[in-house]
Design a protein around this motif. Structure first.
Motif, short mmCIF file in Angstrom:
data_model
loop_
_atom_site.label_atom_id
_atom_site.label_comp_id
_atom_site.label_asym_id
_atom_site.label_seq_id
_atom_site.Cartn_x
_atom_site.Cartn_y
_atom_site.Cartn_z
N ASN A 58 0.86 -1.18 0.00
CA ASN A 58 0.00 0.00 0.00
C ASN A 58 0.90 1.23 0.00
O ASN A 58 1.81 1.34 0.83
CB ASN A 58 -0.89 0.04 1.25
N ILE A 59 0.64 2.14 -0.93
CA ILE A 59 1.45 3.35 -1.05
C ILE A 59 0.50 4.55 -1.05
O ILE A 59 -0.52 4.53 -1.73
CB ILE A 59 2.27 3.36 -2.35
N HIS A 60 0.85 5.56 -0.29
CA HIS A 60 0.09 6.81 -0.27
C HIS A 60 1.00 7.93 -0.76
O HIS A 60 2.13 8.06 -0.30
CB HIS A 60 -0.41 7.13 1.14
N TYR A 61 0.49 8.72 -1.70
CA TYR A 61 1.22 9.87 -2.20
C TYR A 61 0.37 11.12 -2.00
O TYR A 61 -0.85 11.08 -2.19
CB TYR A 61 1.50 9.76 -3.71
N ASP A 62 1.01 12.21 -1.65
CA ASP A 62 0.40 13.53 -1.71
C ASP A 62 1.17 14.31 -2.77
O ASP A 62 2.40 14.40 -2.71
CB ASP A 62 0.51 14.27 -0.37
N SER A 94 -2.59 23.29 -4.64
CA SER A 94 -3.52 22.36 -4.00
C SER A 94 -2.87 20.99 -3.86
O SER A 94 -1.93 20.66 -4.58
CB SER A 94 -4.80 22.23 -4.84
N THR A 95 -3.39 20.19 -2.94
CA THR A 95 -2.85 18.85 -2.72
C THR A 95 -3.83 17.81 -3.26
O THR A 95 -5.01 17.85 -2.94
CB THR A 95 -2.61 18.59 -1.22
N ILE A 96 -3.31 16.92 -4.07
CA ILE A 96 -4.08 15.80 -4.61
C ILE A 96 -3.41 14.53 -4.07
O ILE A 96 -2.19 14.38 -4.16
CB ILE A 96 -4.08 15.81 -6.14
N SER A 97 -4.21 13.65 -3.52
CA SER A 97 -3.65 12.43 -2.93
C SER A 97 -4.00 11.21 -3.77
O SER A 97 -4.98 11.21 -4.51
CB SER A 97 -4.19 12.23 -1.51
N SER A 98 -3.19 10.19 -3.61
CA SER A 98 -3.41 8.94 -4.30
C SER A 98 -3.03 7.79 -3.37
O SER A 98 -1.98 7.82 -2.73
CB SER A 98 -2.55 8.89 -5.57
N ASP A 99 -3.92 6.80 -3.30
CA ASP A 99 -3.64 5.58 -2.55
C ASP A 99 -3.56 4.44 -3.56
O ASP A 99 -4.48 4.23 -4.34
CB ASP A 99 -4.77 5.29 -1.54
N ILE A 100 -2.45 3.74 -3.53
CA ILE A 100 -2.21 2.64 -4.48
C ILE A 100 -2.05 1.36 -3.67
O ILE A 100 -1.31 1.33 -2.69
CB ILE A 100 -0.95 2.90 -5.32
N SER A 101 -2.73 0.31 -4.08
CA SER A 101 -2.58 -0.98 -3.40
C SER A 101 -2.53 -2.09 -4.43
O SER A 101 -3.18 -2.02 -5.47
CB SER A 101 -3.69 -1.22 -2.38
N TYR A 102 -1.72 -3.10 -4.14
CA TYR A 102 -1.62 -4.25 -5.04
C TYR A 102 -1.10 -5.47 -4.29
O TYR A 102 -0.46 -5.37 -3.26
CB TYR A 102 -0.74 -3.94 -6.25
N PHE A 103 -1.42 -6.62 -4.85
CA PHE A 103 -0.96 -7.91 -4.37
C PHE A 103 0.41 -8.12 -5.01
O PHE A 103 0.60 -7.86 -6.20
CB PHE A 103 -1.96 -8.99 -4.82
N ASN A 104 1.40 -8.55 -4.26
CA ASN A 104 2.78 -8.59 -4.74
C ASN A 104 3.09 -9.70 -5.74
O ASN A 104 4.18 -9.70 -6.30
CB ASN A 104 3.74 -8.70 -3.55
N ILE A 105 2.19 -10.62 -5.97
CA ILE A 105 2.45 -11.66 -6.96
C ILE A 105 2.03 -11.12 -8.33
O ILE A 105 0.87 -10.80 -8.54
CB ILE A 105 1.72 -12.97 -6.62
N HIS A 151 -11.69 6.18 -8.60
CA HIS A 151 -11.05 4.88 -8.40
C HIS A 151 -10.74 4.25 -9.76
O HIS A 151 -11.58 4.21 -10.65
CB HIS A 151 -11.97 3.94 -7.61
N ILE A 152 -9.52 3.74 -9.87
CA ILE A 152 -9.09 3.04 -11.09
C ILE A 152 -8.55 1.68 -10.66
O ILE A 152 -7.80 1.57 -9.69
CB ILE A 152 -7.95 3.80 -11.82
N SER A 153 -8.94 0.65 -11.39
CA SER A 153 -8.42 -0.69 -11.15
C SER A 153 -7.80 -1.17 -12.46
O SER A 153 -8.46 -1.20 -13.50
CB SER A 153 -9.55 -1.62 -10.71
N TYR A 154 -6.52 -1.54 -12.39
CA TYR A 154 -5.80 -1.99 -13.58
C TYR A 154 -5.42 -3.45 -13.40
O TYR A 154 -4.72 -3.82 -12.45
CB TYR A 154 -4.55 -1.14 -13.79
#
Length: 190
Positions: A58-62, A94-105, A151-154
């Motif tokens: 899980n990664i959070h960016y501002d 302005s601040t735009i945030s992004s939360d990225i999550s993924y399964f490591n396999i 929300h985007i799912s790739y």
């Protein structure tokens, strides 16, 4: 014969153990490459938090707009419509945030990304509050509650995108008593 079976078993075990580590490194490299493109478009990373275990990351960016002219050119080049100049002025600082999550396999799961405004720039907020303090406070509350989430799912294996805008059903009351109904429902894409 037994020796070959043991060696093969150990080799497969090592591959299974290493797969999430390889997957995490591969996906992180891909994300870092895309971040360089974002930075070239006039957006800088203000904050970066990462939490990872063997299976998940899980990664959070501002992000903040550091060069509104570069951003405006980038958005104009991407868009088939003209981008209004006030958009980059509102986003500037302005601040735009992004939360990225993924399964490591790798090739097994999706990369899920949530993008949302986290904070208006101080200048944008002051201008808005000067004209309508009630509206400014309600907009800040919407932003704080991640009401404007995209929300985007790739799918890594399928290379398919899907996503949605978070459903919103809010009534914002302006200082003159006018109500603005802000509704987004079932806005999805694939």
């Amino acid at each position: 014969m037994l020796k070959k079976i043991i060696i093969t078993g150990l080799g497969l075990s090592a591959l299974i153990v290493a797969l999430p580590l390889i997957g995490n490194t591969t996906l992180k490299t891909s994300i870092d490459k895309r971040l360089k493109a974002v930075e070239a478009a006039g957006i800088s990373i203000k904050k970066n938090d990462s939490k990872s275990n063997y299976f998940n990351t899980n990664i959070h960016y501002d992000f903040t707009v550091s060069d509104k002219d570069k951003l405006h050119k980038y958005l104009s080049d991407l868009s088939q419509q003209q981008i209004p100049p006030y958009l980059s002025a509102v986003l500037d600082g302005s601040t735009i945030s992004s939360d990225i999550s993924y399964f490591n396999i790798p090739l097994v799961s999706n990369i899920d990304i949530d993008i949302y405004p986290a904070e208006l720039s101080k200048d944008s907020y002051k201008d808005l509050a000067k004209n309508d303090e009630v509206l400014a406070k309600q907009l800040s509350k919407l932003i704080k509650n991640k009401a404007l989430l995209y929300h985007i799912s790739y799918g890594v294996g399928t290379q398919e995108f899907s996503g949605y805008l978070k459903n919103i059903n809010e009534t914002i009351k302006m200082k003159n008593g006018t109500n603005i109904n802000f509704v987004i429902a079932d806005a999805s894409f694939s």
